[in-house]
Design a protein around this motif. Sequence first.
Motif, PDB file in Angstrom:
ATOM      1  N   UNK A   1     -39.559  28.763  21.660  1.00 52.42           N
ATOM      2  CA  UNK A   1     -40.438  29.681  22.377  1.00 52.42           C
ATOM      3  C   UNK A   1     -40.087  31.114  22.006  1.00 52.42           C
ATOM      4  N   UNK A   2     -41.106  31.915  21.770  1.00 55.37           N
ATOM      5  CA  UNK A   2     -40.933  33.338  21.476  1.00 55.37           C
ATOM      6  C   UNK A   2     -41.558  34.134  22.621  1.00 55.37           C
ATOM      7  N   UNK A   3     -40.770  35.010  23.238  1.00 51.55           N
ATOM      8  CA  UNK A   3     -41.270  35.904  24.290  1.00 51.55           C
ATOM      9  C   UNK A   3     -41.513  37.276  23.668  1.00 51.55           C
ATOM     10  N   UNK A   4     -42.711  37.808  23.857  1.00 53.89           N
ATOM     11  CA  UNK A   4     -43.037  39.152  23.377  1.00 53.89           C
ATOM     12  C   UNK A   4     -43.333  40.050  24.576  1.00 53.89           C
ATOM     13  N   UNK A   5     -42.785  41.244  24.554  1.00 52.85           N
ATOM     14  CA  UNK A   5     -43.050  42.180  25.649  1.00 52.85           C
ATOM     15  C   UNK A   5     -42.776  43.602  25.178  1.00 52.85           C
ATOM     16  N   UNK A   6     -43.194  44.563  25.995  1.00 49.92           N
ATOM     17  CA  UNK A   6     -42.932  45.971  25.679  1.00 49.92           C
ATOM     18  C   UNK A   6     -41.497  46.328  26.050  1.00 49.92           C
ATOM     19  N   UNK A   7     -40.987  47.379  25.465  1.00 51.25           N
ATOM     20  CA  UNK A   7     -39.572  47.714  25.590  1.00 51.25           C
ATOM     21  C   UNK A   7     -39.083  47.911  27.005  1.00 51.25           C
ATOM     22  N   UNK A   8     -39.897  48.536  27.871  1.00 53.19           N
ATOM     23  CA  UNK A   8     -39.457  48.814  29.233  1.00 53.19           C
ATOM     24  C   UNK A   8     -39.106  47.556  30.008  1.00 53.19           C
TER      25      UNK A   8
ATOM     26  N   UNK B   1     -30.443  40.652  28.030  1.00 54.22           N
ATOM     27  CA  UNK B   1     -29.292  39.747  28.082  1.00 54.22           C
ATOM     28  C   UNK B   1     -29.650  38.388  27.477  1.00 54.22           C
ATOM     29  N   UNK B   2     -30.872  37.931  27.735  1.00 51.17           N
ATOM     30  CA  UNK B   2     -31.303  36.659  27.156  1.00 51.17           C
ATOM     31  C   UNK B   2     -31.377  36.756  25.631  1.00 51.17           C
ATOM     32  N   UNK B   3     -31.836  37.889  25.137  1.00 51.67           N
ATOM     33  CA  UNK B   3     -31.886  38.087  23.677  1.00 51.67           C
ATOM     34  C   UNK B   3     -30.471  38.062  23.096  1.00 51.67           C
ATOM     35  N   UNK B   4     -29.532  38.687  23.787  1.00 55.12           N
ATOM     36  CA  UNK B   4     -28.141  38.697  23.332  1.00 55.12           C
ATOM     37  C   UNK B   4     -27.539  37.298  23.321  1.00 55.12           C
ATOM     38  N   UNK B   5     -28.068  36.428  24.172  1.00 54.00           N
ATOM     39  CA  UNK B   5     -27.583  35.045  24.237  1.00 54.00           C
ATOM     40  C   UNK B   5     -28.284  34.125  23.247  1.00 54.00           C
ATOM     41  N   UNK B   6     -29.183  34.692  22.453  1.00 57.39           N
ATOM     42  CA  UNK B   6     -29.801  33.903  21.404  1.00 57.39           C
ATOM     43  C   UNK B   6     -31.259  33.554  21.607  1.00 57.39           C
ATOM     44  N   UNK B   7     -31.836  33.934  22.735  1.00 53.24           N
ATOM     45  CA  UNK B   7     -33.256  33.658  22.963  1.00 53.24           C
ATOM     46  C   UNK B   7     -34.095  34.529  22.029  1.00 53.24           C
ATOM     47  N   UNK B   8     -35.237  34.016  21.634  1.00 50.83           N
ATOM     48  CA  UNK B   8     -36.123  34.749  20.735  1.00 50.83           C
ATOM     49  C   UNK B   8     -37.041  35.641  21.579  1.00 50.83           C
ATOM     50  N   UNK B   9     -36.547  36.829  21.884  1.00 50.56           N
ATOM     51  CA  UNK B   9     -37.280  37.808  22.684  1.00 50.56           C
ATOM     52  C   UNK B   9     -37.560  39.009  21.785  1.00 50.56           C
TER      53      UNK B   9
ATOM     54  N   UNK C   1     -46.149  31.958  13.303  1.00 54.01           N
ATOM     55  CA  UNK C   1     -45.163  31.026  13.862  1.00 54.01           C
ATOM     56  C   UNK C   1     -45.884  29.869  14.559  1.00 54.01           C
ATOM     57  N   UNK C   2     -46.673  29.146  13.790  1.00 50.40           N
ATOM     58  CA  UNK C   2     -47.512  28.089  14.360  1.00 50.40           C
ATOM     59  C   UNK C   2     -46.685  26.981  15.008  1.00 50.40           C
ATOM     60  N   UNK C   3     -45.434  26.828  14.599  1.00 51.37           N
ATOM     61  CA  UNK C   3     -44.589  25.764  15.154  1.00 51.37           C
ATOM     62  C   UNK C   3     -43.902  26.186  16.457  1.00 51.37           C
ATOM     63  N   UNK C   4     -44.096  27.438  16.870  1.00 53.69           N
ATOM     64  CA  UNK C   4     -43.501  27.959  18.095  1.00 53.69           C
ATOM     65  C   UNK C   4     -44.580  28.211  19.146  1.00 53.69           C
ATOM     66  N   UNK C   5     -44.145  28.195  20.394  1.00 51.88           N
ATOM     67  CA  UNK C   5     -44.985  28.667  21.492  1.00 51.88           C
ATOM     68  C   UNK C   5     -44.692  30.155  21.702  1.00 51.88           C
ATOM     69  N   UNK C   6     -45.726  30.971  21.646  1.00 50.32           N
ATOM     70  CA  UNK C   6     -45.579  32.422  21.794  1.00 50.32           C
ATOM     71  C   UNK C   6     -46.129  32.833  23.152  1.00 50.32           C
ATOM     72  N   UNK C   7     -45.318  33.573  23.905  1.00 49.56           N
ATOM     73  CA  UNK C   7     -45.704  34.017  25.247  1.00 49.56           C
ATOM     74  C   UNK C   7     -45.687  35.538  25.287  1.00 49.56           C
ATOM     75  N   UNK C   8     -46.805  36.118  25.692  1.00 48.87           N
ATOM     76  CA  UNK C   8     -46.863  37.566  25.884  1.00 48.87           C
ATOM     77  C   UNK C   8     -46.636  37.869  27.357  1.00 48.87           C
TER      78      UNK C   8
END
Length: 365
Positions: free
Chosen positions: A84-91, A104-112, A128-135
């Motif tokens: 899973x890929x999480x996309x969001x704005x910097x704030x 912190x989740x990104x530092x732990x290896x999550x794809x943020x 990234x068709x093989x991933x679920x992308x969440x905005x």
Amino acid sequence: MALSKAQLKDAQVVKSLVGKIRQLPGQFQIMEVCGGQTHSIVRNGIDQLLDGIVTLLHGPGCPVCVTPSHVIDQAIQIAQIPNTIICTYGDMMRVAGSGLDLLAMKARGADVRIIYSGMEVLTIAEQNAEHQVVFFGVGFETTSPMHAALVLMAEQRHLTNISWLFSHYRVPPVLEALLSQSDCPVQGFLAAGHVCTVMGTWEYEAICEKYHIPIAVCGFEPVEILSASYSLCQMIAKGEAGVSNDYKTVVKPEGNERSQQILSQVFDVCDQPFRGIGTIPAAGFELKQEYRHLDARHRFAIQIVETEPFTGCQAGEVLRGRIKPNQCPLFGVTCDPDRPKGAPMVSGEGACAAYYRYRRIEVLL
């Protein structure tokens, strides 16, 4: 006639407007709703120029600031799901849920991933068709139409691996929620010009009539804010209620009808929880039933647990205009932009961040 950039900050115009406000009888308590206006007010010392005659209260118009902690927790739960890929704005990266934040989740290896445009989400999903992308997107009426357009574009591109974690807010119900409290100190509102560009001013008329209160629409530069403040204080002094559009070059009474059409095509109005304030009826947008399967909460069966951890942070009081940021006991002591305890210290539009950046020396003294 539109003013030039220089004229919007012209010292002589500012001085003239401040003088006119100071000549009005009485004292005034007005609230600017938008966090961008708060930063302009504090950065340019507008509240100090009006000290003794106008108290400027800072309202809940920062979407990052009012996003509840349980919504952050939902994003964090999703970030832990494999592929899973999480996309969001910097704030949104550094706003804590009940514990961790997305950084912190990104530092732990999550794809943020931090994005700078919603269009990037569509590209990431295509690549990234093989991933679920969440905005993970939040916002008031200004950004909601853009997010609605993304949903439509993803559908047009047949992107089945994208879903949405939205937390969208509406300004008029928030104003009503504040005004309905018996001890509300607000005598008038400065409404955000960019929100009214989308939604117009018609929604405010009923509020003005119901609560017999004036609302002035304005931009973000010193002259624009002071000009609208003068209009607002004049109306308060005369006991008048109604909407004053002091941003006519941009705002029309009917708003941007195309943006409103896109909003209504994708979203329904819903009750919405606000951090530090509670759930407000009809104060948000949610995906319509035909798009509900694209809601990340449904796709990943995320549990909704509405909790607000107690940290001693008084962000809720700040967002309701009850205290100034530097009146919170944590301000500048255990809470600063490097160690934020509340969302208003994290966000680029947050009142606490504005005070820390522009008024910190006053606190230290």
